[in-house]
Scaffold this motif. Structure first.
Motif, PDB file in Angstrom:
ATOM      1  N   VAL A 119       0.741  -1.223   0.054  1.00 50.45           N
ATOM      2  CA  VAL A 119       0.068   0.108   0.082  1.00 50.45           C
ATOM      3  C   VAL A 119       0.568   1.147  -0.028  1.00 50.45           C
ATOM      4  O   VAL A 119       0.553   2.213  -0.775  1.00 50.45           O
ATOM      5  N   ASP A 122       2.929   1.215  -3.490  1.00 51.24           N
ATOM      6  CA  ASP A 122       2.216   1.510  -4.497  1.00 51.24           C
ATOM      7  C   ASP A 122       1.276   2.854  -4.333  1.00 51.24           C
ATOM      8  O   ASP A 122       0.380   3.010  -5.321  1.00 51.24           O
ATOM      9  N   VAL A 124      -1.378   3.483  -2.810  1.00 51.18           N
ATOM     10  CA  VAL A 124      -2.873   3.225  -2.452  1.00 51.18           C
ATOM     11  C   VAL A 124      -3.750   4.295  -1.670  1.00 51.18           C
ATOM     12  O   VAL A 124      -3.022   4.401  -0.633  1.00 51.18           O
ATOM     13  N   ASP A 125      -4.585   4.951  -2.315  1.00 51.19           N
ATOM     14  CA  ASP A 125      -5.278   5.875  -1.514  1.00 51.19           C
ATOM     15  C   ASP A 125      -6.321   5.557  -0.547  1.00 51.19           C
ATOM     16  O   ASP A 125      -7.387   4.915  -1.021  1.00 51.19           O
ATOM     17  N   LEU A 147      -7.898  -4.862   1.115  1.00 57.63           N
ATOM     18  CA  LEU A 147      -8.400  -3.640   0.470  1.00 57.63           C
ATOM     19  C   LEU A 147     -10.004  -3.561   0.184  1.00 57.63           C
ATOM     20  O   LEU A 147     -10.381  -4.696  -0.466  1.00 57.63           O
ATOM     21  N   LYS A 352      -0.789  -7.092  -7.290  1.00 55.18           N
ATOM     22  CA  LYS A 352      -1.289  -6.048  -8.285  1.00 55.18           C
ATOM     23  C   LYS A 352      -2.723  -6.174  -8.697  1.00 55.18           C
ATOM     24  O   LYS A 352      -3.319  -5.468  -8.737  1.00 55.18           O
ATOM     25  N   GLU A 355      -4.665  -4.623  -5.708  1.00 57.84           N
ATOM     26  CA  GLU A 355      -4.799  -3.195  -5.759  1.00 57.84           C
ATOM     27  C   GLU A 355      -5.646  -2.875  -7.021  1.00 57.84           C
ATOM     28  O   GLU A 355      -6.552  -2.005  -6.788  1.00 57.84           O
ATOM     29  N   TYR A 356      -5.973  -3.771  -8.027  1.00 54.28           N
ATOM     30  CA  TYR A 356      -6.627  -3.421  -9.053  1.00 54.28           C
ATOM     31  C   TYR A 356      -8.164  -3.440  -8.732  1.00 54.28           C
ATOM     32  O   TYR A 356      -9.094  -2.666  -8.897  1.00 54.28           O
ATOM     33  N   SER A 359      -9.402  -0.581  -6.874  1.00 47.71           N
ATOM     34  CA  SER A 359      -9.174   0.720  -7.381  1.00 47.71           C
ATOM     35  C   SER A 359     -10.647   1.332  -8.499  1.00 47.71           C
ATOM     36  O   SER A 359     -11.289   0.300  -8.497  1.00 47.71           O
TER      37      SER A 359
END
Length: 451
Positions: A119, A122, A124-125, A147, A352, A355-356, A359
């Protein structure tokens, strides 16, 4: 614990701060996305969401041609059995949809990876999500294990034609009130909506409770120890809370009179014939029974909107849960996340993909399908608009969040063991084999797990 969504975030943050120095969860960290490549597996349980996530996987592959995602969907019960067996056998998924009731034990057993390093690396907000959601996935050790992907609340799905025929209006459905003594206007409504095979309503003389054609209120089961869709929206209006604190409570409150009075009332509705007997729900789908015209009202979660409004020939309406003794409504607030199997052979690609999934790129796709409310705030608004475009007003779900009438799904360790104790105990009460007072003994067994 019954509290506003904003308060949930505060409590979660406080619990995290206190536990950060004392926890002993997994020290394994997920790898940052970087130049990830290879094949990864992703598991989920909701068939209604499969098309959206398959599109996310396809879009992800186009943007990352060196990574292939294979999705597997199985039903809720089989899903968790397969996850558990997969962890033991070493052949579980790389990434999976996780649940608040499960991840505490996964962390305790070092079965999922912490995401903090990824996090941070990369960027991540975590502020892009609905307030409080990201904090729910921080374990007792202060580390992040998921996440956010979506959130949900509870509403009443009802058959508009049955409601109209019974002389009830949408406004009346939206202003029902409940109490554990006589059930209030809520019990009066479900009694009147119940019809036996001779056409007698539940509130009429001569009603035959042993030969019911249409139940006023459907039943999915006893709800085990959390009662998310079964009874938590009632107990939450009494001031009762599942645990002494949330998250990471160590004392359950099934011995509380407020809880037992609510469950006793719930069983009385079954006994009066206004709701199906527990044994008839085994192997049955409450929503399918509703679609068959055998129940006028179902209390269910926002993840089921597409299911109910997808049935042909059923004119479906939505109403908020009834107000309770405290004059307010209540709904359990639950948020799912995606987690990474600690045994994955491809942590970089798995990271990855997680995280996608978290998003806007993926969650906007999910929003457009009008199935659930994504965790990203802007995607939630997109979902509401997508539902509206389909003619569905989801205000009864979103209003709970706006009015701060949500409470958090109980997050504790020993969740599987708690369920093992509470499911048979609640089944015994709902089937009439044991009184609600028997839950005091079950509560003692549950609390012994934390000693």
């Amino acid at each position: 614990m019954k509290k506003a969504l904003g308060a949930v975030a505060v409590a979660a943050a406080a619990a995290i701060a206190l536990s950060a120095c004392t926890g002993s969860g997994s020290s394994n960290q997920a790898a940052a996305g970087g130049d990830a490549k290879g094949d990864i597996s992703y598991w989920l349980w909701d068939a209604n969401q499969l098309p959206a996530y398959q599109q996310c996987a396809d879009d992800f592959h186009k943007a990352n041609p060196n990574i292939n995602v294979k999705i597997t969907q199985t039903g809720w019960d089989d899903y968790w059995t397969n996850i558990t067996n997969g962890f033991v056998a070493g052949n579980g998924p790389d990434v999976f949809t996780d649940h608040l009731s499960k991840f505490g034990d996964f962390v305790k057993n070092n079965q999922i990876l912490a995401l903090d390093d990824a996090v941070k690396t990369d960027n991540v907000d975590l502020n892009q999500y609905q307030k409080g959601l990201a904090d729910l996935w921080v374990g007792k050790d202060g580390k992040r294990y998921g996440l956010p992907k979506d959130w949900d609340t509870i509403s009443l799905f009802y058959n508009k034609d049955m409601i109209s025929k019974a002389g009830l209006s949408a406004d009346q459905m939206g202003s029902l009130a409940w109490n554990p003594q006589d059930g209030g206007s809520f019990e009066k409504a479900i009694a009147h909506l119940t019809v036996d095979k001779n056409g007698k309503h539940g509130d009429e003389a001569g009603f035959d409770k042993n030969n019911v054609a249409v139940y006023g209120l459907g039943l999915a089961g006893s709800g085990s120890g959390n009662g998310q869709t079964e009874w938590s929206w009632l107990t939450g209006t009494t001031g009762w809370t599942h645990t002494d604190k949330n998250p990471w409570g160590t004392k359950y409150n099934y011995d509380d009179k407020k809880f037992q009075d609510t469950i006793a009332w719930f069983h009385s509705v079954i006994d009066k014939g206004y709701m199906p007997k527990l044994e008839t729900t085994v192997g049955a789908s409450m929503s399918d029974t509703f679609a068959a015209g055998k129940a006028a009202i179902n209390a269910n979660g926002s993840w089921m909107i597409g299911q109910y409004f997808g049935y042909k020939g059923i004119n479906v309406g939505l109403a908020p849960t009834p107000t309770g003794p405290d004059g307010k409504r209540a709904s359990m607030f639950n948020g799912l996340a995606d987690s990474i199997n600690a045994a994955t052979k491809n942590p970089a690609a798995a990271t990855k993909w997680v995280e996608y999934l978290a998003s806007p790129a993926c969650q906007d796709v999910v929003a457009s399908k009008a199935v659930v409310f994504p965790a990203v705030s802007e995607a939630t608004d997109r979902a509401a608009a997508a539902f509206k475009a389909k003619g569905v007003d989801v205000g009864s779900f979103t209003q709970q969040v706006k009015d701060n009438t949500t409470f958090l799904f109980p997050i504790t360790e020993n969740a599987a063991k708690v369920d093992g104790i509470m499911k048979p105990a609640m089944d015994a009460v709902f089937s009439g084999k044991s009184p609600a007072g028997s839950l005091t003994d079950a509560n003692s067994q549950v609390n012994a797990l934390f000693q």
